[in-house]
Design an enzyme around this catalytic site. Sequence first.
Site, PDB file in Angstrom:
ATOM      1  CG  HIS A  49      41.677 -34.123 -25.621  1.00  0.00           C
ATOM      2  ND1 HIS A  49      43.059 -34.276 -25.594  1.00  0.00           N
ATOM      3  CD2 HIS A  49      41.695 -32.611 -25.849  1.00  0.00           C
ATOM      4  CE1 HIS A  49      43.764 -33.558 -25.763  1.00  0.00           C
ATOM      5  NE2 HIS A  49      42.998 -32.421 -25.852  1.00  0.00           N
ATOM      6  CG  ASN A  84      33.394 -35.190 -30.480  1.00  0.00           C
ATOM      7  OD1 ASN A  84      33.954 -34.412 -29.448  1.00  0.00           O
ATOM      8  ND2 ASN A  84      32.241 -35.403 -30.765  1.00  0.00           N
ATOM      9  CB  ILE A 113      34.358 -33.284 -25.747  1.00  0.00           C
ATOM     10  CG1 ILE A 113      33.172 -33.889 -26.452  1.00  0.00           C
ATOM     11  CG2 ILE A 113      34.476 -31.794 -25.781  1.00  0.00           C
ATOM     12  CD1 ILE A 113      31.996 -33.725 -25.663  1.00  0.00           C
ATOM     13  CD  GLU A 114      33.335 -38.893 -29.102  1.00  0.00           C
ATOM     14  OE1 GLU A 114      33.555 -39.842 -29.234  1.00  0.00           O
ATOM     15  OE2 GLU A 114      32.392 -38.165 -29.551  1.00  0.00           O
ATOM     16  CG  MET A 115      39.357 -40.654 -29.424  1.00  0.00           C
ATOM     17  SD  MET A 115      39.410 -42.014 -30.730  1.00  0.00           S
ATOM     18  CE  MET A 115      40.895 -42.640 -30.649  1.00  0.00           C
TER      19      MET A 115
END
Length: 347
Positions: free
Chosen positions: A100, A140, A142-144
Amino acid sequence: MRNMWVLSVLLIAVAGMILMSLPPFAPAAAQTGTPMEIKPPLGLPPVPIPADNPMTVEKVELGKMLFFDKRLSKDKDISCATCHLPEHGYAEPHAVSTGHKGQKGNRNANPVINSQYATALFWDGRAVSLEDQAGGPVENPIEMGQDMNVVTKLLADVPEYKKRFMEVFGEAPTKDNITKAIAAFERTLLEGNSPFDKFQAGDANAISEDAQKGWELFNQKLCSTCHTPPVFSNWGFYNSGVGTDKPNPDIGRMEITKLPSDKSAFRVPSLRGVEKTGPYFHDGSVESLEEAVKFMANGGKDNPNLHPLFRALKAQKTTDQEIQQLVAFLKSLTGEHPVVKEPELPE
């Protein structure tokens, strides 16, 4: 007799009061569809299927759509397939994942292939099933970077998705059934029927002499202790020293257990298809398979928590020729797996 009768009445009354105080029982939504049997390819054991998530054709198709759908991410620019590329062994060709807002994670995405056999998922083992794992990256930051409550509403507002969820689960999208659908699709991603499997099945010419010698070395040097056949992982956690020389080393399994003895210990990856899934290790710090094998076979990197198995490997001293033979064996584990193309997604 009268005393017994009175006692029975009292017990029934107490039981009734207890039952009335309990919250109402909500039965799980019915899961319907065309039953689907997973037939593992040569070399792989039967696929474990959880009782509360039976396999159906319709559920797998729904899970495949969700696996490729970028609407599961906050900015609608990332899907599961972004970091688990079908053409790259359902792993990623980058050292670490980009999520993201372009944020970089600190770990390389594990391959999804053959993960249905894993008893621990993610490098630190924070998930224990595919269902448990599937929702993690979605939420998460910092992921999606998405909220599952938002995802359920987005999907429920798409008529085709709503229809499919009703057909498969008998209810509208929920966090639970979204992860179950994705997990069902991931259970179909198997890699087997490799040259090594054919060799084990009796074809003496299926792999080269170097690969055969590599297989012998693989057992002699105790590689098979952690990378246990037939999936070539015992799903345990070991400190091999990867990344421990960085200024702020990733603490790995310790993040979950809080045990100092687990510092910088990471889950053993499966070696099936490993030829295709570089870069290697939890931080993607090694580009080539040859480099990765040399690092491990020579005992990893010294640090206070280095596992005793790696100290034993240091004492054995592996030659360059043996490294090449080990690599030849690992390449013989490259088998066949389905390369799934992105399905047409509902609007």
